[in-house]
Design a protein around this motif. Structure first.
Motif, PDB file in Angstrom:
ATOM      1  N   THR A 113       0.812  -1.232   0.000  1.00 11.89           N
ATOM      2  CA  THR A 113       0.000   0.000   0.000  1.00 11.89           C
ATOM      3  C   THR A 113       0.837   1.270   0.000  1.00 11.89           C
ATOM      4  N   GLU A 114       2.167   1.097   0.006  1.00 13.89           N
ATOM      5  CA  GLU A 114       3.015   2.284  -0.118  1.00 13.89           C
ATOM      6  C   GLU A 114       3.083   2.740  -1.575  1.00 13.89           C
ATOM      7  N   LEU A 115       2.628   1.865  -2.480  1.00 12.00           N
ATOM      8  CA  LEU A 115       2.575   2.244  -3.905  1.00 12.00           C
ATOM      9  C   LEU A 115       1.323   3.091  -4.161  1.00 12.00           C
ATOM     10  N   THR A 116       1.176   3.601  -5.375  1.00 18.17           N
ATOM     11  CA  THR A 116      -0.090   4.305  -5.681  1.00 18.17           C
ATOM     12  C   THR A 116      -1.202   3.240  -5.711  1.00 18.17           C
ATOM     13  N   PRO A 117      -2.469   3.646  -5.551  1.00 10.51           N
ATOM     14  CA  PRO A 117      -3.557   2.658  -5.577  1.00 10.51           C
ATOM     15  C   PRO A 117      -3.532   1.770  -6.825  1.00 10.51           C
ATOM     16  N   ALA A 118      -3.326   2.367  -7.980  1.00 13.19           N
ATOM     17  CA  ALA A 118      -3.331   1.584  -9.232  1.00 13.19           C
ATOM     18  C   ALA A 118      -2.148   0.616  -9.270  1.00 13.19           C
ATOM     19  N   LEU A 158     -15.532  -3.368  -0.632  1.00 12.44           N
ATOM     20  CA  LEU A 158     -16.624  -3.197  -1.607  1.00 12.44           C
ATOM     21  C   LEU A 158     -17.710  -2.395  -0.909  1.00 12.44           C
ATOM     22  N   PHE A 159     -17.643  -1.088  -1.097  1.00 13.56           N
ATOM     23  CA  PHE A 159     -18.572  -0.177  -0.427  1.00 13.56           C
ATOM     24  C   PHE A 159     -19.772   0.106  -1.323  1.00 13.56           C
ATOM     25  N   PRO A 160     -20.910   0.481  -0.727  1.00  8.95           N
ATOM     26  CA  PRO A 160     -22.099   0.781  -1.540  1.00  8.95           C
ATOM     27  C   PRO A 160     -21.800   1.773  -2.673  1.00  8.95           C
ATOM     28  N   HIS A 161     -22.337   1.435  -3.849  1.00  8.74           N
ATOM     29  CA  HIS A 161     -22.288   2.327  -5.025  1.00  8.74           C
ATOM     30  C   HIS A 161     -20.863   2.668  -5.449  1.00  8.74           C
ATOM     31  N   SER A 162     -19.906   1.826  -5.098  1.00  4.49           N
ATOM     32  CA  SER A 162     -18.525   2.105  -5.528  1.00  4.49           C
ATOM     33  C   SER A 162     -18.220   1.339  -6.808  1.00  4.49           C
ATOM     34  N   THR A 163     -17.240   1.819  -7.547  1.00  2.00           N
ATOM     35  CA  THR A 163     -16.984   1.280  -8.895  1.00  2.00           C
ATOM     36  C   THR A 163     -16.535  -0.182  -8.855  1.00  2.00           C
ATOM     37  N   ALA A 164     -15.905  -0.592  -7.764  1.00  2.00           N
ATOM     38  CA  ALA A 164     -15.378  -1.972  -7.718  1.00  2.00           C
ATOM     39  C   ALA A 164     -16.489  -3.020  -7.742  1.00  2.00           C
ATOM     40  N   LEU A 165     -17.720  -2.618  -7.413  1.00  2.00           N
ATOM     41  CA  LEU A 165     -18.812  -3.604  -7.316  1.00  2.00           C
ATOM     42  C   LEU A 165     -19.074  -4.315  -8.644  1.00  2.00           C
ATOM     43  N   THR A 166     -18.779  -3.647  -9.740  1.00  2.00           N
ATOM     44  CA  THR A 166     -19.121  -4.232 -11.049  1.00  2.00           C
ATOM     45  C   THR A 166     -17.905  -4.802 -11.791  1.00  2.00           C
ATOM     46  N   VAL A 167     -16.738  -4.752 -11.155  1.00  2.00           N
ATOM     47  CA  VAL A 167     -15.522  -5.254 -11.835  1.00  2.00           C
ATOM     48  C   VAL A 167     -15.545  -6.783 -11.859  1.00  2.00           C
ATOM     49  N   ARG A 168     -15.445  -7.352 -13.068  1.00  2.00           N
ATOM     50  CA  ARG A 168     -15.490  -8.818 -13.202  1.00  2.00           C
ATOM     51  C   ARG A 168     -14.276  -9.354 -13.973  1.00  2.00           C
ATOM     52  N   ASP A 169     -13.387  -8.422 -14.399  1.00  2.00           N
ATOM     53  CA  ASP A 169     -12.246  -8.903 -15.217  1.00  2.00           C
ATOM     54  C   ASP A 169     -10.912  -8.784 -14.480  1.00  2.00           C
ATOM     55  N   ARG A 170     -10.991  -8.551 -13.158  1.00  2.00           N
ATOM     56  CA  ARG A 170      -9.771  -8.491 -12.344  1.00  2.00           C
ATOM     57  C   ARG A 170     -10.054  -9.202 -11.036  1.00  2.00           C
ATOM     58  N   ALA A 171      -8.939  -9.725 -10.414  1.00  2.00           N
ATOM     59  CA  ALA A 171      -9.097 -10.403  -9.120  1.00  2.00           C
ATOM     60  C   ALA A 171      -9.079  -9.414  -7.965  1.00  2.00           C
ATOM     61  N   VAL A 172      -8.409  -8.264  -8.190  1.00  2.00           N
ATOM     62  CA  VAL A 172      -8.277  -7.254  -7.138  1.00  2.00           C
ATOM     63  C   VAL A 172      -8.190  -5.894  -7.814  1.00  2.00           C
ATOM     64  N   VAL A 173      -8.718  -4.874  -7.125  1.00  2.00           N
ATOM     65  CA  VAL A 173      -8.831  -3.570  -7.796  1.00  2.00           C
ATOM     66  C   VAL A 173      -8.733  -2.442  -6.775  1.00  2.00           C
ATOM     67  N   ALA A 174      -8.313  -1.271  -7.231  1.00  2.00           N
ATOM     68  CA  ALA A 174      -8.336  -0.078  -6.366  1.00  2.00           C
ATOM     69  C   ALA A 174      -9.759   0.475  -6.376  1.00  2.00           C
ATOM     70  N   ASN A 175     -10.191   0.984  -5.240  1.00  2.00           N
ATOM     71  CA  ASN A 175     -11.570   1.448  -5.128  1.00  2.00           C
ATOM     72  C   ASN A 175     -11.603   2.712  -4.281  1.00  2.00           C
ATOM     73  N   TYR A 176     -12.271   3.742  -4.759  1.00  2.00           N
ATOM     74  CA  TYR A 176     -12.403   4.998  -4.012  1.00  2.00           C
ATOM     75  C   TYR A 176     -13.752   4.967  -3.308  1.00  2.00           C
ATOM     76  N   VAL A 177     -13.719   5.047  -1.955  1.00  2.00           N
ATOM     77  CA  VAL A 177     -14.960   4.795  -1.203  1.00  2.00           C
ATOM     78  C   VAL A 177     -15.279   5.941  -0.241  1.00  2.00           C
ATOM     79  N   PHE A 187     -10.421  -7.220  -2.976  1.00  2.00           N
ATOM     80  CA  PHE A 187     -10.840  -8.338  -3.821  1.00  2.00           C
ATOM     81  C   PHE A 187     -12.098  -7.906  -4.562  1.00  2.00           C
ATOM     82  N   THR A 188     -12.231  -8.427  -5.763  1.00  2.00           N
ATOM     83  CA  THR A 188     -13.456  -8.194  -6.526  1.00  2.00           C
ATOM     84  C   THR A 188     -14.459  -9.313  -6.230  1.00  2.00           C
TER      85      THR A 188
END
Ligand code: 6PG
Length: 251
Positions: A113-118, A158-177, A187-188
């Motif tokens: 987590t010391e890296l950028t989110p992406a 995976l917070f309500p209405h956050s973009t990560a909720l619909t990600v299906r092509d990655r195992a893990v993702v950055a999410n702004y909540v 995790f996705t």
């Protein structure tokens, strides 16, 4: 297709007994996985609820019951804060569990987590794909996924209405909540739903309403992301009596 039947709900009288039951579940699951596959790949959660669990697993009474050199620890989510921050889920586990057990450093797969989110999400995606030897379209099959739940219905990050909720092509993702620590790595849904055993651990009266809504209420996963967790493997809710106090008597 993810399953939809009701999960197993196991209720303990209080947080102390819930923690002991959870520790025994972890130990039994580790023993089974190591017997069957030679290793136990587990994803841990953050927050306050699992803190006593991690401390108990590291205690003199419990730590000898897990073959730690055959355990691989991962995180289902973390906050994008420095790894030595008090808000880091890695730091929580390092202080409560890692400091008390004999596990090889190479078996502790923290999110960087010391890296950028992406960059952190890409790095962990590679970590998961390499460890589980995944080909395209495959998702990591954890032996055990420990999850918490927020009063707003989030799980992992995976917070309500956050973009990560619909990600299906990655195992893990950055999410702004919507949280004091807004940038998260999580995790996705496909990863969460690939686990062999998934256990929600929750305690306290403040979780009672949301747990009832998640399990017995209308399906509204954008509002209650924990409803997206419908794994092919076993799904169990381990909660204490206060957290169970809003559940229907007939269930
Ligand atoms: C996090 C956790 C999160 C947690 C819930 C419940 O990073 O915050 O992974 O998903 O499990 O927020 O937290 P409590 O156990 O503190 O209620």
């Amino acid at each position: 297709m993810a399953r939809r039947e009701k999960p197993l709900i196991l209720v303990s009288p209080d947080l102390s007994s819930l923690t002991k039951m959870m520790a025994n579940d972890f130990i039994d699951s580790a023993e089974t996985a190591i017997l069957e596959r030679g290793r136990f790949a587990v994803a841990l959660s953050g927050g306050s609820t699992p803190r006593p669990l991690y401390s108990l697993l590291a205690s003199k009474e419990y730590r000898g019951r897990v073959d730690w050199p055959k355990v691989h620890l991962f995180w289902g989510d973390d906050r994008c804060v420095p790894p030595d921050s008090e808000s880091s889920n890695y730091q929580l586990v390092r202080k409560t569990l890692l400091s008390g057990i004999d596990i090889p450093e190479a078996n502790v797969h923290r999110m960087k987590t010391e890296l950028t989110p992406a960059e952190c999400a890409d790095d962990y995606e590679k970590t998961l794909r390499d460890f589980f030897r995944l080909t395209d379209g495959e998702f990591p099959k954890f032996d055990f996924d420990l999850l918490g739940v927020g009063t707003n219905g989030h799980t992992a990050s995976l917070f309500p209405h956050s973009t990560a909720l619909t990600v299906r092509d990655r195992a893990v993702v950055a999410n702004y909540v919507d949280d004091p620590h807004p940038w998260r790595i999580t995790f996705t849904v496909p990863t969460l739903n690939s686990a062999r055993r998934t256990v929600f651990l929750a305690g306290g009266k403040d979780k009672a309403e949301v747990i009832r809504e998640i399990i017995f209420g209308q399906q509204r996963p954008s509002d209650l992301p924990a409803q997206l967790v419908a794994p092919e493997g076993t799904l169990v809710w381990r909660i204490d009596q206060p957290a169970a106090s809003a559940l229907p008597s007939e269930r």
